[in-house]
Structures are given as structure tokens and as C-alpha cells.
Design a protein around this motif. Sequence first.
Motif, PDB file in Angstrom:
ATOM      1  N   TYR A  60      59.215  26.576  34.938  1.00 53.33           N
ATOM      2  CA  TYR A  60      58.141  27.008  34.046  1.00 53.33           C
ATOM      3  C   TYR A  60      56.863  27.167  34.859  1.00 53.33           C
ATOM      4  CZ  TYR A  60      60.843  25.635  29.899  1.00 53.33           C
ATOM      5  OH  TYR A  60      61.790  25.529  28.922  1.00 53.33           O
ATOM      6  N   VAL A  61      56.089  28.163  34.489  1.00 52.71           N
ATOM      7  CA  VAL A  61      54.690  28.185  34.919  1.00 52.71           C
ATOM      8  C   VAL A  61      53.856  27.955  33.680  1.00 52.71           C
ATOM      9  CG1 VAL A  61      52.805  29.505  35.953  1.00 52.71           C
ATOM     10  CG2 VAL A  61      55.155  29.858  36.744  1.00 52.71           C
ATOM     11  N   TYR A  62      53.012  26.951  33.734  1.00 53.26           N
ATOM     12  CA  TYR A  62      52.119  26.669  32.613  1.00 53.26           C
ATOM     13  C   TYR A  62      50.709  27.030  33.050  1.00 53.26           C
ATOM     14  CZ  TYR A  62      50.247  24.157  28.536  1.00 53.26           C
ATOM     15  OH  TYR A  62      49.631  23.821  27.356  1.00 53.26           O
ATOM     16  N   LEU A  63      50.256  28.186  32.567  1.00 51.25           N
ATOM     17  CA  LEU A  63      48.940  28.699  32.975  1.00 51.25           C
ATOM     18  C   LEU A  63      47.945  28.442  31.855  1.00 51.25           C
ATOM     19  CD1 LEU A  63      47.461  30.498  35.165  1.00 51.25           C
ATOM     20  CD2 LEU A  63      47.971  32.429  33.671  1.00 51.25           C
TER      21      LEU A  63
ATOM     22  N   PRO B 221      43.078  35.802  31.153  1.00 48.72           N
ATOM     23  CA  PRO B 221      43.837  37.003  30.765  1.00 48.72           C
ATOM     24  C   PRO B 221      44.395  37.799  31.946  1.00 48.72           C
ATOM     25  CG  PRO B 221      41.557  37.118  29.966  1.00 48.72           C
ATOM     26  CD  PRO B 221      41.733  35.771  30.604  1.00 48.72           C
ATOM     27  N   LEU B 222      43.591  38.001  32.975  1.00 53.68           N
ATOM     28  CA  LEU B 222      44.057  38.832  34.082  1.00 53.68           C
ATOM     29  C   LEU B 222      45.147  38.127  34.888  1.00 53.68           C
ATOM     30  CD1 LEU B 222      43.748  41.465  35.654  1.00 53.68           C
ATOM     31  CD2 LEU B 222      42.074  40.286  37.126  1.00 53.68           C
ATOM     32  N   ALA B 223      44.943  36.847  35.138  1.00 53.26           N
ATOM     33  CA  ALA B 223      45.961  36.083  35.869  1.00 53.26           C
ATOM     34  C   ALA B 223      47.268  36.094  35.085  1.00 53.26           C
ATOM     35  CB  ALA B 223      45.478  34.648  36.090  1.00 53.26           C
ATOM     36  N   TRP B 224      47.175  35.957  33.786  1.00 50.59           N
ATOM     37  CA  TRP B 224      48.368  35.954  32.926  1.00 50.59           C
ATOM     38  C   TRP B 224      49.102  37.289  33.038  1.00 50.59           C
ATOM     39  CZ3 TRP B 224      51.586  32.864  30.461  1.00 50.59           C
ATOM     40  CH2 TRP B 224      52.407  33.376  29.452  1.00 50.59           C
ATOM     41  N   GLU B 225      48.328  38.377  32.909  1.00 51.49           N
ATOM     42  CA  GLU B 225      48.949  39.706  33.008  1.00 51.49           C
ATOM     43  C   GLU B 225      49.694  39.862  34.318  1.00 51.49           C
ATOM     44  OE1 GLU B 225      46.372  43.177  32.642  1.00 51.49           O
ATOM     45  OE2 GLU B 225      45.352  42.140  30.978  1.00 51.49           O
TER      46      GLU B 225
END
Lengths: 619, 554, 313
Positions: free
Chosen positions: A323-326, A331-335
Motif C-alpha cells: 500500500y501507499v498511503y498518501l 492532488p498533483l502527487a496523487w495524480e
Amino acid sequence: MDLRIQDQTATAVEREAVDAVLGPPESGWVGAARTTTDGHFAVGGHAARSERHLLLPVLHAVQARAGWISPGALGYVCRRLTIPPAEAYGVASFYALFAMEPRPPVVAHVCTDIGCMCRGSDELVAELQRTVGPAGEHPGNGHAIWLESPCLGLCERAPAVLVTEAGEDPSERSIAPASADDVAAALAGRVPERMTPEPVAQQGSPDVRLMRRFGVVDPESLDSYRSHGGYEALRRAFALGPAGVIREVSDSRLLGRGGAAFPTGRKWEAVARQPVRPHYLICNADESEPGTFKDRIVFEQDPFSVIEAMTVAALATGCEHGYVYLRGEYPLAWERLVNAVTLARRHGFLGENIMGQGMRFDIELRKGAGAYICGEETALFNSIEGLRGEPRNKPPFPVDSGLFGKPTVINNVETLVNVLDIVLEGGRAFAQRGTEGSTGTRLFCLSGSVERPGLYEVPFGTTLRALLDMAGGVRAGRELRSILLGGAAGAFVGPDMLDLELSFEATREAGVTLGSGVVMVFDETVPLAPVLLRIAAFFRDESCGQCVPCRVGTVRQQEALLRLVSDRPRGSVEDELALLDEIARGMRDASICGLGQTAANAIESALRGLRPFRTEAVS
Amino acid sequence: MFGAGGGTSSYREVEETDMIILWGSNARETHPIFFHHVLKAIHNGARLFVVDPRRTVSAQWADGWLGLDVGTDIALANSVAREIIHAGLHNREFIERATTGFAEYAASVEDWTLERGEAETGVPAAMIRELALTYARADRAILCWTLGITEHHNAADNVFALINLSLLCGHVGRYGSGLNPLRGQNNVQGGGDMGAIPNKLPGFQDIERDAEARERFRQAWGVEIEPKYGWHLTQMFAAMERGDLTAAYVIGENPAQSEADAKHTHELLEGLDCLVVQDIFMTRTAQMADVVLPATASWCEAEGTVTNSERRVQRVRKALEPPEGARDDIEIICDIARRMGHDWNYASVEEVWDELRSLSPIHAGMSYARLDELGGIPWPCTSEDDPGAQFLHARLWENPISGPPAPFFVVEHELPVDRLTDEFPIRLTTGRRLDSYNTGVQSGGYTSPLRRSESLDLSPEDCEQLGVEEGERVQISSRRGTVVAPVRVDPTLRPGLAFMTLHFPDDVQTNVLTIDATDPKSGTAEFKASAIRVEKLPLPQTDAAPGRVALPAR
Amino acid sequence: MSAVPVTLRRTVELEIDGEAVRAREGETILGACRRSGLDIPTLCFGETLTPVNACRVCMVEVEGSRVLVPSCARKVEDGMKVKTASERVRHARKMVLEFLGSSVDLSTTPRADEWMAEYDARPERYGPPAPPAAEGERDRAQAGHHHAGDGQTAATVAQPVKVDNELYVRDYAKCILCYKCVEGCGTDWQNTFAIAVAGRGFETRIATEYAVPLPGSACVYCGNCIAVCPTGALMFKSEHDRRAEGTWDESQQTQTDTICPYCGVGCNLTLHVQDNTIVKVTSPLDHDVTSGNLCVKGRFGFQHVQSRAPKGV
């Protein structure tokens, strides 16, 4: 499970949002139209109750679509996932980004935390109050509100604002630096532009290791990553084999970068040895420590490196599921993370038979929802499992009983990306950099009153002064007053500490901490008292509420500080300082987790070292 | 079963088993604390299957719910058995060592293919198969049932059908594997233990067949024990009907409201020469009595013992002084005995108990002191150093077994007596709700936020078809009578299935509708299966209901 | 073969306050301490419940541990050295008691006063209590947002009592958030999950979904939450009313164990009787049929023996 669901029903769009995550319901018992066969059988039980880990993504979907989590929507979620509504409500109401009452679709989360305080958030807030109205109140059209927010992790571009818009085409955009006009425009309905990352100051420098691809590689292209050395480390890891990888990591003497500085090799070895299966791997990217933004930049600039590093870790420790838990405010890092995982999976770098080596490993992504505590590893497990993000008592430790009660490797983003070099050049070579007790390089988040705020990578052992110099020193015309090292859970140091060597051992000796790599600089224009109050408010807000020392202690700490700041102490200033000290000792000794144990650290260090409140003895 | 009437397993074993089947039991509501033990098992990883026409709150916990049509339990059990046999999963060693009659049994279920099972029960074949394979493959499995099995005209056969499944897989006689009827009342088990059943002396000693036991009782009581079975309840009513039974002494029962076909029951009780009722309340039955003997509440105004569903004998104790005039049951009975010329004298309740211990070997080791110390003891407990049997029939796992083998019984599926027709197209089944109990004599005394008055629970589809809404009063008719009750929309029901309770007989006398078709072996009435018709009110003027009149409320 | 399984337990040896103590493997430090006759205060500990170690009043010092450890949850280990009354331990307990005493109404918490005195806890030093919250105000608190006052008064959880049904009273001004009711209602026993922990930080509360009144919730009125509440925040309405009218007198009450008159499970009831009237029903924790739990009928269905007037004639 015999659920009692409230009578309100979900709207069509709320159901759509849920179904988009979970797929359509499978029977009349969980929300589909009733059929004749439904009347004669149902399956459920263990299988149905094992879906709870999808709660957080589903709540995100509802929030993003409807702007709040209505009783009807929550009921539908509960039916789909077999979760009692009171429990689901308990989880949803735990997170700051979820609204449990109707809220306008557009919300501007305006950072008022200490990093932004150094760079004009007070003025921004004042301007918003004047032009738009008080926080939380609907301006004219009822379409938008603004709210105060804890640190948004954009400190190098402060002041920062996160604008979320719920609806059919939901959006999340960061604005940094933000002006009152920017926020007003967003509130008026104009979706802000997608943020463009700024190059790191050391871009192209031969001295950097972890950041060497930053600005060079196309973060949205797997091919670009591969043409810049990507997946060389995984290839090498296959050649070394799991035991070989662990040996290199142990030889490197790599220590965890999340704050606890635990030897990574020992952690990996402990999990690798566990006979219990499955093993889980988690990349902790929930950095929410005020002043911290390094993980964000890693994901914005080089997301594939994290995925490759996780795959190496999975190989070494026998994990098939990661898992990566961000944190939810990126928003940009997630995208870019979503894109990278998608591409890696598509091209056989995740999934079955990775790189033709027979390895199976995949990564699920989880987005936080506004809870600092979820960066605490056991709280993070609970958050993934669909429970409230409350820390667990330790022991048992994650290597024995972590996510879903199974052996779990959990590492910070920065820790993981170090592994690529360790595998490529060998642990002993890696350990040549840095100091004896702190090998390798370290990412530092410089913010506040420095000339060039941003992310800097230096070998351990570099002095604080040298690091500040790299960032151009204190802003022109300003005078250094103090530096917050390690974040809100860290400590303030004065200008007399500039020659401090930045290593685990030197900071420990000096009674401070590197924490998550925060170096926040304060000049004479930023009064210390409001900063301390903001830190106290932060801990009060972010305490999960589980244990008494932290839940109440953070409030009593804030109240005592308020009395000091307003110059209306109960008794003398000394009495209040003594009381704060007692509170601090109680929290440190008796809290369940690191949050409560360190919630008084920065404040105590300031009260002791910087003496912001005049005492009888001094006057 | 196999001689002694009691559940074979302890609650503790329920927590540690691998699979639980609740068959015709809504334990979540009707045995809530037993269900706690089931929940412990579930959290320990056990699988739960629930067989019930309704998707009850118990069924909602299940890994698999089998929503069979009312009264098709044997069809389902036989299909399960065939599937187990055809999958080669029956326990050949156990069958060989510990049972008789397998060949006949196997032949009798051979026609019960999954397809036929599905056609007869309504449960999809795949689900039947899933239950069969899970049960057969479990290391430990416990099968529990309640009135969904026994309130049928073929109650005993239903029970045999379930026993057959346990024998087939060897799921009896081991720790964590067993058969457990959950007792509906706090001392149903104890009543049986004490011989308050027509064919047994206390301690399940057969009146006709056990001459040695009769002799022991003769010596203790100084009277001959006639080797002759008595009547069970249904036989008593049949005897009333024939005129053979003309006097009744009713202790702590309310047959005027609890029996099926209430109108008929009323007539029979009215026709008795003498009715004596001993109760803590002026029940509807007591109101009909010639003599009423006010008694104390046995659980809080008197001393004694009760036996629970895990055969555990436990003390009840006096906590309250009874109201003036109310007397302990034992005192009343002793007084009556004295009037009849027998000088019954006991210094204490414990003395009565010690007499029982001297006559019933399975209770011999249960002194009051030990019951207090151990928090109750499960029978059999034959001596004062015996902790009691946590589970029964371990002998079936000895090689060779001691005692007689356990027989398979060939049982045939038979639909409920009250057939569904165009005139009576809806199947009404009855049961309890969590906060109420039986006819409400006890539970009516407290205020429950959960309580709602009697209703006819119907599926959303049936409500829509009838054009009725939640709370709307409808007329409900069976072949025996008619009542009026409000409708409640209940999504746990499928079309054609309706549900009512017996909790509020003063408001809605549900038993006007139920059928008194009874099982010849057990004497239980088929409360679980009536055929009804539901009509929206007011009825169309021209189309009057066929010649049935609602029983007056009082 | 078909025998009852036996669990074998090793013995471990540890040191508590300098004394050598033998304990069973798997036992908690608290268990070992209590068997040694040491009186360790507890609030969130329940002998039939999974330890949540949230109250932190039972903390002890274990050699080698950076912070104090909750004795109710931590298992004994061979060679462990435990201190139950060191200065650190006493300070932590004092602070926990002060934090609770200054924010929660402990007037019906057994032994609270005694512990306050023993640990020299002075809750009043945090200032006078802030005004109570309005009805529903705490239920609506949004995570991550709070209103800080000026520090001159101490924030509390004071709020109006919730009385929304005939059987229970929920006085959350007395709630210390021990989680026991949630555990009893949830996974540990009842598995109804009518209530859960909601919100965050100081605004954390025990709540139904959206704070709907109990009759609209999943609550089945088993009373198992009330049975485990250590502070009287949850109370049977009958007891609450009697206390309010001054007729609740535990010294005049007898307790008699008997068996529930309803279904055949055989639940043990403890009848609390005052003036020949049942005023409360509990169940013994150490009896393995109920482990202290009951259903609504067992808990409340006793009124039929108390309506002394003839019925129905």
C-alpha cells in the motif's frame, strides 16, 4: 451482520459515486433491485465483512461527488460494505476532510499553520475575512466556503491553499503561493490551474542522490524513468535475492527517515523471517508534520522510484501486497502516483511475474483524509483497515502484527528510495556517505524565513549553517531568531545552534531531533507566541482523542499558553511554566503514541531556550 | 437424542467450533446470549449457515443463508445428505463403527438430487451444495435448531433428518461437534429432566421399559409406578375432545392463548368439568378456572433449580418476598398431596432436590453446595467428584463403542398440512421478537423502546400488490378464523411469506389463524405453517368473506 | 481423541516493586499485581473486555521501556522489572486524574475521590470549568476545528443529559471515553454496534450515527454498555430517577443470583433488591454463560413480578 440502516436513502448520484468504486451491487440484499432468488439465499458473513478496508476510498468518493457524507449515502455505503452505521460514522467523522453536515461544493482550505504564518498567511486570512467573510460561513452564493487548515505541506511555496470542488467532475487543486484574489476567484467558481512543480534548487547537481532524477526525468513516463536508470535496482535485487538485498540494506546501516530512525535492515529481516503469511508492505507517505513536504516532491518529481523501491522491499521481505498511503492534501502527487502505478502494472513491473522473475507484487493506493495521526504507523494500519485512525498499543510491533494483524513492513518514502542506491552500489559503499551513525544523505524541508525555501539533499553531518547557506540564508534584511528542527514534534533552536551537525547522533546529543527533516526558520518579524499557540492548537486538533493524557493534555497545554500569551496567568508566570512542564511530563510518559509523547516538545523547547514570557526571576 | 433428551454440546464448544448451522432458529433474537457464543465463534473464524424461511437477524450474520420454503426441512436435509454421500464426504469409519441403518438411509435420500432439492425447497442448488460440503469438510461442526424445526406436524421427523446429517459426518460426540436444540423456556430442559414428560421418570428413565428404575421409585415413594406412558399436551386435548379427560391441573401455562387454533382450544377448556390453574397471574386460562392457586414466581420468589440448553443445572434463588397469599409451588403441591392422603413433608427445597439426586443417576453428584461452587453442573453428573459432561455421546468415538449404536432414521418429506391454495395463497409463519416472550404474560410487564404492537409482516412486493402501506390494517383469514392487524413492510420476507408473533393475544389473537395439526410423536402443533389470505380493508361490500367470524377480542 | 482440549501455560518470573513474582504466561502486569495484593487504579479496564488502555491511569514503569506502560494490556515477561509506585508512575496517574477531574464529572465514579487524594491530584488548578456545551453542540463538532477560549476556564465535556427512551440515560458529561460501552456493544460481546467512538481530539464522543436518538439507532437495549460503564455516564433510567429523587441507597440493597425466567439459555441474573423491589439487574462477570451480559428481557423484564395489584380482572 444485522445492520440497522437509517431510513434516509442515498441519492442516485451518491449511489453512482459508491458504485464507481465498488462496482454494482450483487444482490437485492446490498442495494440492487430485489429478485426472486434473493428471497431464497444470501451469502455474506466473513466475506462481506472483509470489505471494510474499502471504506476510506468510498467515503472519499461520496465526499468528492456530493460535498458531504449524508445519512443516506452513509447508509448505502454501510449496506454495500457490511459496516454498522455508527462505526462508519465514527470513522468518517474522524477525518477533517469529510463533512458530516451539508457543505457547499467548493471549499478553500487555507493553511494557517506555522510555515505559512512566516510567509503571510495572517494577511491572507485577514483579507479573506474582510472580502469574503469569516471562515466556515457561506458567502453570498452558498456555493463555496473557506476554512482554516493545518499545514498543507506546501511550505516552500507558502502561503498555501487547497481548493476542492465536489460534483460530477470533482477537482482538487493546490494554490501556492496564494493571494486573497486567487482564493476569491476559486470561491467564485473558477477552478484553479493545475499546480506546476518548481525545480529543486539542486537540480542537476552531482551531489544529490535521491533527487538526481528530479527535473530530469518525466515523472509521468515509465520509459523516461527507465532511460534514467529506472528498474536497474530491481534487476540487481533479483540477482542478489531476498537475503542478499537484506544483507546490503543491513550493511548500509540505513535508518528510517520518518522520525524514529529505526534500522531498516532489522525491520526487513524481522518480517522476512516471519512464518505467518501474508506479509504486507506499506509506504508511509502521510507526511503531515507541519513544515514537511519532502514526500510530496518525491511523488511529484520521481514517482516511479518509490514504486521500484517498494518492489525491491517486497522482494526482500516476502510481501505480495503493498500500500501507499498518501496524505489527502496532495492532488498533483496523487495524480502522478496513480499514473505511475497504472503504467507499472500495465508494463509488468507490478502484478504477476514481475520482470519475468516469477515475483508477484501489487500496490494499492490509499489517500488520507485530513488526519495527522494517520502518519503514526499503527494508526495508519487502522485507517487502511477502515477503522478510526487511532494508534494501537505497542507491543505487538508491526513486524509481528501490523496491517490486518499480519507481519508488516512500513517505511517512510524517503527511507524506501534510499534502497535503490543501496542495492545498486552495495550497502558498504552507501555507508561511506554521511557519518558513522547516520549513513547516506538526508532530505531537508527548508521553509519560513529563508531566501530560497525548498527541498535540499545533503549528506548527514552537514551543519545547520551550511544547510541554511545553501538556501541563501535568512531572507534579506531579516534577522534569524530561531529555527524549528523536526517539525511541530521537534524542537526550537536559537542562532547559537547553527554549528549543529545534522546527524541522528549529534542531534540526539543536543537534545533535539531531525524528525521528518523540517528546518523552519523564523525571523524577528514573526512573533514566537502566536507560533507556539498555533502548534498547541495543531496538537489539540490532531490528537485522535483516544487516550486521556493527549486528549486532555493538549487542551490544558493550549489553555495555559493562552493565559501566558494574554498575560493573565493563574498565579505567576512561573506557576504556569511549572504547570506546562507537569503537563508535558504526563503526556510524554503516559500517552499511547508519539503524538502525545511529543506534543509538548517544541513548545517546551521554546519556553526553555527562547524564554518568550517574562518571569519574575528575569525581570 | 439417542435416549436422553438434551443438547449434546456446551456453549464453550460453540465458541471453539469451525462451523455452526442454525436450522429453524433465530437465536439472535430468541436466544440472544447463546448467540453471543456464536459470535465468539464467528470472530474465531467459524463459518455460520442459517436455514430459515426468513432472512432473520441471525441469517444476516451467516456466510450462507438458505431461505427454504416453510416445511421443506426434510427435503433440504435429504438433499444435503445425498450431496455429501455423492461427494464421498460421509464419514465411513464413524458410520461403520457407531451407527446402524446407513444403507437404507442412503437409499432413501438417493432421489434427492440438488435439482429436486432446489425445486422442493426453493433454495438454489449451489447453496445446498455449499452447505453440504462445508458441513462435511468441517473438523468440528455444531448443528442447532429451535421451533422452526419442531413446530411442525412432522416435528420429530424433522429432528431425525438433522440427526441423520450429524451421523453421516460424525459430527456428534466430539468436542466442538454436536446437536443442540435451543430450549425456548428457561426450564423446558429441566421439566424434561424432572420427568414432566409423559414417558419418563426423572432423569430420563423410561416408565414402561425400565423396571429397575420403577422399583427404585417404588421403594422411595411407597407407591407402585404404573408402567404406562401418559399423554402429551396434544393428546390431552384430543382426550378432552373425546371426553376422556375431564379435569385439568395447569401449572404455569396459558393454553387458552398459547395453543394453536385458539377458538377450538377455548371450547375444549370450557368443556372441562374441573379446571385448576396454578400461576403467578390471573391469565386468560386462569380466568376460565374453577380453582386458582396463586403461586410464587419460581425464579425470584422461590428456591430451586432449572436446567439450560447445555444441560447445565443451575440454582434459582429467592430474592423477593412474594405478594400476600402467593405460595411456593412445592408447598401447594405438598398440601394437595396431603389432602389426597399422602403426607408429603420436606424441611427444605434442598431436601426435595436431594431426593431427586437419590433417584436420578444423572443428577446424583449435584449437591446444592457443588451447584453453588461451580456455577451449575451439566448432566450427567453421577458422583460428587464428577464435573459433569461437557458434551454427550463420547462413547460413539470409542472403538468399539460402548452402548448401542446410533440409528439412522429414514424420513420422508411431507408438506405442511395447511395447504396453499388460491383461496389461501400466503404462507404465515410465526415466531418471537427480541423484547417479547410468548403470550406476553411476563414480558408485557416492562416498557420496551423496541416494542411495537402485533402486525402482519409482509414482503414489500406483497404490500405493493395488495395496495397496502405500512401501518394499514388488513383482514387476515385462514381456514380457521379471521383477525385484523396492521401491516408492517418487512424486506427480510419474500413474496408469499408472512410473519406474525403470538406476543399480543389481547390485541391480535394470532392463534385464531394457526392450525392445531400436531406431530403424533412429539405432540407439537404446526404453528410455523398456516395458509392465509390477506385483504385490504374495508372489504368490498358485495364480496363478503366466506362464513368465518372474527373471534371476539375477549 | 474426543477429549476436551487442554491448554498448557508456562510460568514466568518477574519482579514487581523489588519482589519476585510468579505469573502465568499471557497474564497482564495488572493481573500479576492484583494477585500480589497491589492496588492499581483502573478505569477503562474490564475483566471481560479487550484492553484498550485508553485511560492511562494504570500505567507502571517497566525497566528498559522509554515510556510508561499500561499494566492492563501489557503481558508479563520473564525477567521483567516493574515499578508500580515510582515518582514517574505517580506523576502520570496524578496528571490523568487531574485531566479527567477537570474535564469530566466524576461524581458517580467509584473511588475517584480516594484516588484524587492518594495521588494529590488537584483538578481545580486548571481553572473554573467552562460553560457547558449546548444540546447537540458536541455531537456536531467537525474534526480538526475547535474554538479555543482565552484559557481562563478549563474546557470540559459538560453537556445536557440525553434521555430519549424509558430504559437508558446517557449523561456524557460523565463520560471519560473508556471505550468499554463501545466494546460491549461491539465486537467483544453484543455485536450490535449501536454506538461507536466519533469525532476526534477533545471533541471525541460516544455516539450513534449522526447522533440519532437511541430509539432510532440499532440499540437493542441489552444494557451491556451500562453494565460496563465505570463512571455512571450510562445508567438505567430507574437508577437515575431514584438517584434524582434521593431514594437510591446501595447500603439497603441485597444482591441475589438467580436464573433468567425467559428463554432456555440459562443466563445468571444478579437481582439488586431494595425494599422488596428489584431496582437493577446485572449478571456476574465470572459466569461463562453470560460473562456479565444479558438481553433486554433479562435486564429489564422483571416488572411482572412487581405489579402487586391484581392484573386483568
